[in-house]
Write a protein that holds these residues in place. Structure first.
Motif, PDB file in Angstrom:
ATOM      1  N   LYS A   7       0.807  -1.220   0.000  1.00  0.00           N
ATOM      2  CA  LYS A   7       0.000   0.000   0.000  1.00  0.00           C
ATOM      3  C   LYS A   7       0.842   1.272   0.000  1.00  0.00           C
TER       4      LYS A   7
ATOM      5  N   ALA B 272       0.400   3.974  -2.919  1.00  0.00           N
ATOM      6  CA  ALA B 272       0.085   5.379  -2.614  1.00  0.00           C
ATOM      7  C   ALA B 272       1.091   6.313  -3.279  1.00  0.00           C
TER       8      ALA B 272
ATOM      9  N   GLU C 280       0.279   8.940  -6.358  1.00  0.00           N
ATOM     10  CA  GLU C 280       0.541  10.371  -6.132  1.00  0.00           C
ATOM     11  C   GLU C 280       1.465  10.919  -7.213  1.00  0.00           C
TER      12      GLU C 280
ATOM     13  N   ASP D 191      -6.041  11.051  -8.572  1.00  0.00           N
ATOM     14  CA  ASP D 191      -6.788  11.370  -7.356  1.00  0.00           C
ATOM     15  C   ASP D 191      -7.078  10.110  -6.545  1.00  0.00           C
ATOM     16  N   THR D 192      -6.841  10.219  -5.256  1.00  0.00           N
ATOM     17  CA  THR D 192      -7.123   9.131  -4.322  1.00  0.00           C
ATOM     18  C   THR D 192      -7.683   9.746  -3.045  1.00  0.00           C
ATOM     19  N   PRO D 193      -8.304   8.948  -2.196  1.00  0.00           N
ATOM     20  CA  PRO D 193      -8.688   9.478  -0.881  1.00  0.00           C
ATOM     21  C   PRO D 193      -7.438   9.945  -0.139  1.00  0.00           C
ATOM     22  N   ALA D 194      -7.600  10.868   0.805  1.00  0.00           N
ATOM     23  CA  ALA D 194      -6.453  11.350   1.577  1.00  0.00           C
ATOM     24  C   ALA D 194      -5.701  10.161   2.160  1.00  0.00           C
ATOM     25  N   THR D 195      -4.400  10.157   1.977  1.00  0.00           N
ATOM     26  CA  THR D 195      -3.573   9.030   2.408  1.00  0.00           C
ATOM     27  C   THR D 195      -2.389   9.544   3.203  1.00  0.00           C
TER      28      THR D 195
END
Length: 94
Positions: free
Chosen positions: A68, A72, A76, A81-85
């Motif tokens: 992961k 991530a 990035e 776009d991804t959920p806040a990580t």
């Protein structure tokens, strides 16, 4: 998946850990299900790749996608776009 394959002239069948010997008669392996390095699908993917079968859900992809932190960072970097990580080092959850 089997019906979709048959609709384009491809003969497909389920291969599970109980009948993994069936891979010997296949041309390709398409992994549809759980894939992690601790799962039989990873071992089957490695075996199929060693036997020179085409593998969808290949071992390298399984390793990358189950990491992961790697995932991530690469998303990035690609500006996807991804959920806040937030990557938190072990032992530093506070």
């Amino acid at each position: 998946m089997i019906k979709a394959a048959e609709s384009v002239g491809i003969r497909a069948e389920w291969v599970t850990c109980q009948n993994a010997g069936q891979l010997m008669k296949c041309d390709a392996l398409f992994i549809h299900g759980t894939s992690s390095i601790n799962h039989h699908t990873y071992r089957m993917a490695r075996w199929a790749e060693r036997e020179r079968l085409a593998v969808m859900g290949d071992p390298q992809s399984i390793i990358r996608c189950t990491n992961k932190v790697y995932l991530a960072e690469i998303l990035e970097r690609a500006k996807i776009d991804t959920p806040a990580t937030i990557v938190v080092p072990r032992g530093n959850a506070d």
